[in-house]
Motif scaffolding. Structure first.
Motif, PDB file in Angstrom:
ATOM      1  N   ALA A 257      -4.944   6.789   0.521  1.00 33.44           N
ATOM      2  CA  ALA A 257      -4.594   7.128  -0.866  1.00 33.44           C
ATOM      3  C   ALA A 257      -4.717   5.915  -1.771  1.00 33.44           C
ATOM      4  O   ALA A 257      -5.210   6.014  -2.904  1.00 33.44           O
ATOM      5  CB  ALA A 257      -3.177   7.692  -0.926  1.00 33.44           C
ATOM      6  N   GLY A 258      -4.288   4.748  -1.289  1.00 36.08           N
ATOM      7  CA  GLY A 258      -4.381   3.551  -2.111  1.00 36.08           C
ATOM      8  C   GLY A 258      -5.811   3.150  -2.380  1.00 36.08           C
ATOM      9  O   GLY A 258      -6.160   2.763  -3.502  1.00 36.08           O
TER      10      GLY A 258
ATOM     11  N   HIS B 185      -1.475   8.582   3.480  1.00 35.14           N
ATOM     12  CA  HIS B 185      -0.760   8.454   2.213  1.00 35.14           C
ATOM     13  C   HIS B 185      -0.556   7.008   1.773  1.00 35.14           C
ATOM     14  O   HIS B 185      -0.065   6.763   0.668  1.00 35.14           O
ATOM     15  CB  HIS B 185       0.579   9.197   2.264  1.00 35.14           C
ATOM     16  CG  HIS B 185       1.590   8.586   3.189  1.00 35.14           C
ATOM     17  ND1 HIS B 185       1.677   8.917   4.516  1.00 35.14           N
ATOM     18  CD2 HIS B 185       2.555   7.664   2.960  1.00 35.14           C
ATOM     19  CE1 HIS B 185       2.650   8.231   5.082  1.00 35.14           C
ATOM     20  NE2 HIS B 185       3.196   7.466   4.159  1.00 35.14           N
TER      21      HIS B 185
ATOM     22  N   GLN C  15      -8.336   5.156  -2.448  1.00 36.57           N
ATOM     23  CA  GLN C  15      -8.849   6.181  -3.362  1.00 36.57           C
ATOM     24  C   GLN C  15      -8.433   5.869  -4.796  1.00 36.57           C
ATOM     25  O   GLN C  15      -9.219   6.029  -5.737  1.00 36.57           O
ATOM     26  CB  GLN C  15      -8.315   7.537  -2.914  1.00 36.57           C
ATOM     27  CG  GLN C  15      -8.908   8.738  -3.599  1.00 36.57           C
ATOM     28  CD  GLN C  15      -8.472  10.025  -2.921  1.00 36.57           C
ATOM     29  OE1 GLN C  15      -8.887  10.350  -1.817  1.00 36.57           O
ATOM     30  NE2 GLN C  15      -7.593  10.767  -3.577  1.00 36.57           N
ATOM     31  N   THR C  16      -7.202   5.402  -4.985  1.00 33.40           N
ATOM     32  CA  THR C  16      -6.683   5.103  -6.320  1.00 33.40           C
ATOM     33  C   THR C  16      -7.480   4.008  -7.015  1.00 33.40           C
ATOM     34  O   THR C  16      -7.717   4.074  -8.229  1.00 33.40           O
ATOM     35  CB  THR C  16      -5.200   4.694  -6.235  1.00 33.40           C
ATOM     36  OG1 THR C  16      -4.439   5.798  -5.722  1.00 33.40           O
ATOM     37  CG2 THR C  16      -4.654   4.299  -7.589  1.00 33.40           C
ATOM     38  N   VAL C  17      -7.904   2.990  -6.260  1.00 31.76           N
ATOM     39  CA  VAL C  17      -8.645   1.883  -6.881  1.00 31.76           C
ATOM     40  C   VAL C  17     -10.157   2.062  -6.777  1.00 31.76           C
ATOM     41  O   VAL C  17     -10.927   1.188  -7.182  1.00 31.76           O
ATOM     42  CB  VAL C  17      -8.228   0.517  -6.289  1.00 31.76           C
ATOM     43  CG1 VAL C  17      -6.771   0.227  -6.564  1.00 31.76           C
ATOM     44  CG2 VAL C  17      -8.540   0.439  -4.792  1.00 31.76           C
TER      45      VAL C  17
ATOM     46  N   VAL D 179      -6.137  13.767  -0.363  1.00 27.52           N
ATOM     47  CA  VAL D 179      -6.426  12.416   0.117  1.00 27.52           C
ATOM     48  C   VAL D 179      -7.413  12.526   1.269  1.00 27.52           C
ATOM     49  O   VAL D 179      -7.047  12.899   2.383  1.00 27.52           O
ATOM     50  CB  VAL D 179      -5.141  11.692   0.573  1.00 27.52           C
ATOM     51  CG1 VAL D 179      -5.475  10.296   1.069  1.00 27.52           C
ATOM     52  CG2 VAL D 179      -4.129  11.628  -0.569  1.00 27.52           C
TER      53      VAL D 179
ATOM     54  N   LYS E 234       0.843  -1.203   0.000  1.00 19.42           N
ATOM     55  CA  LYS E 234       0.000   0.000   0.000  1.00 19.42           C
ATOM     56  C   LYS E 234       0.875   1.249   0.000  1.00 19.42           C
ATOM     57  O   LYS E 234       1.859   1.294   0.736  1.00 19.42           O
ATOM     58  CB  LYS E 234      -0.875   0.006   1.253  1.00 19.42           C
ATOM     59  CG  LYS E 234      -1.850  -1.152   1.376  1.00 19.42           C
ATOM     60  CD  LYS E 234      -2.563  -1.120   2.727  1.00 19.42           C
ATOM     61  CE  LYS E 234      -1.592  -1.293   3.866  1.00 19.42           C
ATOM     62  NZ  LYS E 234      -2.229  -1.274   5.190  1.00 19.42           N
ATOM     63  N   PRO E 235       0.582   2.253  -0.832  1.00 17.42           N
ATOM     64  CA  PRO E 235      -0.658   2.495  -1.568  1.00 17.42           C
ATOM     65  C   PRO E 235      -0.696   1.918  -2.980  1.00 17.42           C
ATOM     66  O   PRO E 235      -1.566   2.293  -3.761  1.00 17.42           O
ATOM     67  CB  PRO E 235      -0.689   4.017  -1.648  1.00 17.42           C
ATOM     68  CG  PRO E 235       0.757   4.398  -1.789  1.00 17.42           C
ATOM     69  CD  PRO E 235       1.493   3.418  -0.900  1.00 17.42           C
ATOM     70  N   SER E 236       0.204   1.025  -3.317  1.00 15.79           N
ATOM     71  CA  SER E 236       0.256   0.503  -4.684  1.00 15.79           C
ATOM     72  C   SER E 236      -1.047  -0.204  -5.070  1.00 15.79           C
ATOM     73  O   SER E 236      -1.573  -1.018  -4.291  1.00 15.79           O
ATOM     74  CB  SER E 236       1.412  -0.479  -4.824  1.00 15.79           C
ATOM     75  OG  SER E 236       1.350  -1.147  -6.065  1.00 15.79           O
ATOM     76  N   PRO E 237      -1.553   0.034  -6.266  1.00 13.19           N
ATOM     77  CA  PRO E 237      -2.715  -0.727  -6.753  1.00 13.19           C
ATOM     78  C   PRO E 237      -2.449  -2.227  -6.801  1.00 13.19           C
ATOM     79  O   PRO E 237      -3.392  -3.016  -6.768  1.00 13.19           O
ATOM     80  CB  PRO E 237      -2.954  -0.154  -8.152  1.00 13.19           C
ATOM     81  CG  PRO E 237      -2.324   1.195  -8.139  1.00 13.19           C
ATOM     82  CD  PRO E 237      -1.148   1.090  -7.217  1.00 13.19           C
TER      83      PRO E 237
END
Length: 279
Positions: free
Chosen positions: A241-242, A237, A244-246, A269, A211-214
């Protein structure tokens, strides 16, 4: 400010729950208030959940045993650590049978061995194919970082840069009330900055798996079998944030790194919900 509610209310709004471990369920001192009750509540209602953690120092079996010993009743199948992303990443880069330096514990190294990699010590004379930063739990951390830096530079000199992989990008972790420690991401950042000083625009950077990597979040969504989930974390973060990204909902839990003031001033974020804790 995000909507503030209790865990009992939150869990009725989604089909499944993703927990961070450190700062939400536990810290270095033990289980956090309400953690065991929250998990038991989900189990009573047959509600799916996963512990999605950047702790790459333990196998799922050891991680589950530790949580259960602290009063948080989980099974290995409930654990999805960033360490579990190491093998697939090596395989994706054609390095499943390569020579790999792993900074971390024996469990961290075993994640690489599981796909056929040979785990080696960092040596400028015999540069490895990949460097994996998984955990700060190296007995000789400074010596290891020195040797890794020298090995990368020697490999660059011969035109064969190793792949750099970061399983745990967390910089710090909560070790107790208002107490924190450095973890793997801080040491990866040190290496990156040193390489930038020495190699300038040719300096390599780490591929982030946790995390936060997809990468980590998509693995969690595939494992849980639904996108109707909420991610509970203590760090804006990474956890928030992760999520939110996905495109999934998230809840910031104020028992770890993030304070209410941090949430109030956050702009890019922003969690969906806010929990003061799991009680």
């Amino acid at each position: 400010m995000p909507r503030e509610l209790s865990f009992a209310e939150l869990r009725t709004l989604h089909a499944a729950v993703l927990f961070d471990a450190y700062g939400v369920l536990v810290n270095a001192s033990g289980a956090l208030p309400g953690a065991g009750d929250a998990v038991r509540l989900l189990q009573r209602h047959d509600q799916p959940f996963l512990v999605v953690t950047n702790d790459a120092s333990r196998s799922p079996e050891r991680a589950a045993q530790r949580l259960a010993r602290l009063g948080v009743p989980v099974e290995p199948a409930h654990i999805l650590s960033s360490g579990m992303m190491i093998g697939p990443a090596l395989h994706a880069h054609g390095l499943a049978n390569g020579r790999v330096v792993v900074l971390g514990t024996e469990d961290s190294a075993n994640y690489a061995r599981e796909v056929g990699a040979t785990v080696v010590d960092p040596s400028p004379d015999h540069p490895a194919d990949a460097v994996v930063i998984a955990d700060e739990g190296s007995i000789d951390l400074v010596d290891s970082l020195d040797a890794i830096l020298s090995m990368i530079l020697e490999a660059h000199h011969h035109g064969r840069m190793p792949r750099l992989i970061l399983a745990n990008p967390d910089l710090i972790y909560p070790s107790g009330l208002r107490r924190f420690g450095f973890t793997a991401g801080a040491f990866a950042r040190m290496l990156e900055q040193a390489l930038e000083v020495l190699l300038h625009e040719e300096a390599p950077t780490f591929e982030v798996l946790g995390k936060p990597s997809p990468i980590h979040f998509n693995a969690a969504l595939e494992a849980i079998g639904t996108r109707d989930v909420v991610m509970l974390g203590d760090t804006l973060h990474t956890d928030i944030a992760g999520a939110q990204t996905v495109g999934i909902d998230s809840a910031i839990v104020l028992t770890g790194v993030t304070t209410r003031a941090n949430v109030a001033t956050a702009r890019d974020v922003v969690p969906t919900y806010l929990l003061s804790g799991l009680t």
